[in-house]
Design an enzyme around this catalytic site. Structure first.
Site, mmCIF file in Angstrom:
data_model
loop_
_atom_site.group_PDB
_atom_site.id
_atom_site.type_symbol
_atom_site.label_atom_id
_atom_site.label_comp_id
_atom_site.label_asym_id
_atom_site.label_seq_id
_atom_site.Cartn_x
_atom_site.Cartn_y
_atom_site.Cartn_z
ATOM 1 N N ARG A 147 0.832 -1.207 0.000
ATOM 2 C CA ARG A 147 0.000 0.000 0.000
ATOM 3 C C ARG A 147 0.869 1.262 0.000
ATOM 4 O O ARG A 147 0.530 2.260 -0.640
ATOM 5 C CB ARG A 147 -0.933 -0.016 1.217
ATOM 6 C CG ARG A 147 -1.968 1.075 1.160
ATOM 7 C CD ARG A 147 -3.025 0.894 2.209
ATOM 8 N NE ARG A 147 -2.496 0.956 3.560
ATOM 9 C CZ ARG A 147 -3.230 0.789 4.652
ATOM 10 N NH1 ARG A 147 -4.523 0.530 4.550
ATOM 11 N NH2 ARG A 147 -2.694 0.849 5.861
ATOM 12 N N LYS A 249 -2.675 6.213 1.551
ATOM 13 C CA LYS A 249 -2.549 6.630 2.953
ATOM 14 C C LYS A 249 -1.598 7.819 3.075
ATOM 15 O O LYS A 249 -0.520 7.746 3.686
ATOM 16 C CB LYS A 249 -2.098 5.444 3.815
ATOM 17 C CG LYS A 249 -2.579 5.580 5.251
ATOM 18 C CD LYS A 249 -2.520 4.250 5.955
ATOM 19 C CE LYS A 249 -2.831 4.375 7.429
ATOM 20 N NZ LYS A 249 -4.179 4.848 7.739
ATOM 21 N N GLU A 285 -16.123 6.382 4.638
ATOM 22 C CA GLU A 285 -15.498 5.698 5.768
ATOM 23 C C GLU A 285 -15.505 6.609 6.985
ATOM 24 O O GLU A 285 -15.962 7.757 6.920
ATOM 25 C CB GLU A 285 -14.096 5.209 5.420
ATOM 26 C CG GLU A 285 -13.146 6.248 4.911
ATOM 27 C CD GLU A 285 -11.820 5.631 4.479
ATOM 28 O OE1 GLU A 285 -11.769 5.059 3.385
ATOM 29 O OE2 GLU A 285 -10.832 5.754 5.227
HETATM 30 C C1 COI Z 1 -4.245 2.909 11.436
HETATM 31 O O1 COI Z 1 -5.275 2.297 11.642
HETATM 32 O O2 COI Z 1 -3.151 2.346 11.530
HETATM 33 C C2 COI Z 1 -4.259 4.303 11.036
HETATM 34 O O3 COI Z 1 -3.390 4.667 10.342
HETATM 35 C C3 COI Z 1 -5.256 5.245 11.528
HETATM 36 C C4 COI Z 1 -4.605 6.393 12.234
HETATM 37 C C5 COI Z 1 -5.432 7.625 12.066
HETATM 38 C C6 COI Z 1 -4.361 6.082 13.670
#
Ligand code: COI
Length: 402
Positions: A147, A249, A285
């Site tokens: 990802r 991400k 989401e």
């Molecule tokens: C995760 O779930 O690892 C994330 O990146 C969310 C983050 C906003 C804590």
């Protein structure tokens, strides 16, 4: 040449520890070899004497103890600085140099670094878990590596290979082993971070990238603990737009939702559920996780369409649900379906599998089943069971590292 992205102090440390760190990354990486080499890397004497107060925690560093001096029963989801972090920087040939495991600490960046000016940054989240039998495991870290590569392609960044990424995660987990909570108390959340560290003034990709992996022991993500969440559907603020970068991400997906989260929390909600920005009609989401709705034997989740993050936990739950005989649909989900759902739950690395007790949309609050016989509970128990070892890992998701 001074390695950009590291302070002189860290650079000095990195020069001092460079050879053992290099050995680690070049080797085929046996955990024993890693652990012994890492001790040399991560125990500068000044560092050992450190005592740090972060929030309510007073943390003492150093020592050979099996566990760091942490009150494991009080873990939430806050940063607790650990012993070590992994750092590597891109080279002129487009690959990344051999990484180094350094004491956790600040990094130095040019004010004109690509990440600071134009948001060229990606992060990941994965976990190391300590099992009852004493073994340490990682959960599907290659999925995070893939990802990150997809995100890097979208943001015109260089990214580490899958092997280097996974190796970095392993090194970070092992060098911080004392910080992996005891079985049942939480996990070591591992945060790989890829940033445009090179200086750039005109809008263009940065000339250099730094890949850092740090970690923090964590418990539950939400202050509610494992209690059901109360979500607020926001049709004013959006998380992602068509053609944007909501499907990767990138760090820039997160600041824009802070306002919505803050507003929802001030009204007593746990978090926000976003709608699509074009029609304000379909579910997208939650701020930090994906969403599933359950109706009878069918689990539905918004399809990956460019605005939905392809969550690793989302993918696992789809596979577990199918394996358990449920029908899974990845599709557009009109917000009206919330009225009719039996259950709603959220999935994410940080969040895990979290049940939703209610959703409020246009002043109407709908409540959902959250009992011990819920599908959410079944998904949660199976996923946690695979991670902790009480459920057989038929899918081959677990990597034992120690
Ligand atoms: C995760 O779930 O690892 C994330 O990146 C969310 C983050 C906003 C804590």
């Amino acid at each position: 040449m001074i390695r950009k992205g590291l302070s002189m102090q860290n650079l000095n440390q990195s020069l001092r520890i460079g050879s053992s760190a290099s050995k680690l990354s070049n080797s085929s990486f046996t955990s024993q070899a890693a652990a012994s080499s890492l001790l040399q890397v991560c125990e500068p004497s000044a560092y050992r004497k450190r005592e740090v107060k972060v929030g309510q925690f007073l943390t003492r560093y150093g020592g050979e103890d099996e566990y760091a001096d942490v009150d494991w029963d009080k873990l939430g989801f806050g940063l607790m600085p650990t012993d070590c972090m992994y750092v590597t920087t891109s080279t002129n040939d487009g690959s990344f140099s051999v990484g180094q495991v350094l004491p956790f600490g600040n990094i130095q960046l040019s004010p004109s670094a690509g990440v600071l000016n134009y948001g060229q940054g990606l992060f990941e989240g994965t976990k190391a878990i300590r099992r009852e039998n004493g073994r340490t495991v990682l959960f599907r870290p290659a999925q995070n590596a893939i990802r990150m590569q997809m995100g890097a392609e979208r943001l015109c960044m260089l990214s580490p290979s899958v092997d280097q990424f996974v190796d970095a995660v392993k090194q970070t987990a092992l060098s911080n082993k004392r910080w992996i909570p005891p079985p049942g108390k939480g996990s070591l959340y591992i945060r790989p971070l890829l940033i445009g560290s090179g200086p750039i003034l005109g809008l263009a990709p940065a000339p250099e990238y730094t890949f850092i992996v740090y970690a923090s022991p964590v418990g539950n993500y939400f202050k509610e603990g494992r209690a059901p969440l109360n979500l607020f559907v926001d049709d004013e603020y959006h998380r992602a737009t068509r053609g944007g970068a909501g499907g990767v991400k990138t760090i820039s997906n997160y600041a824009p939702v802070l306002k919505a989260i803050t507003r929802a929390k001030s009204r007593g909600f746990s978090d926000v559920l976003y709608l699509d920005s074009v029609n304000k009609k379909n579910l997208e989401e939650v701020s930090s996780c994906n969403i599933f709705i359950v109706k009878g034997n069918v689990l539905s989740t918004p399809a990956i369409n460019g605005t939905i993050l392809p969550g690793v936990t989302r993918k696992c739950i789809i596979e577990i649900a199918q394996h358990h005989g449920y029908k899974v649909e990845e599709r557009q989900i009109p917000v009206e379906e919330l009225l009719d759902a039996d259950e709603i739950f959220c999935t994410g690395t940080a969040v895990g599998v979290a049940s939703v007790g209610s959703i409020t949309y246009k002043n109407k609050r709908v409540e959902y089943k959250t009992d011990s016989k819920s599908v959410c509970r079944e998904m949660y128990s199976t996923l946690i069971g695979i991670q902790t070892g009480s459920v057989e890992d038929e899918m081959g998701w677990i990597i034992e590292i120690d």
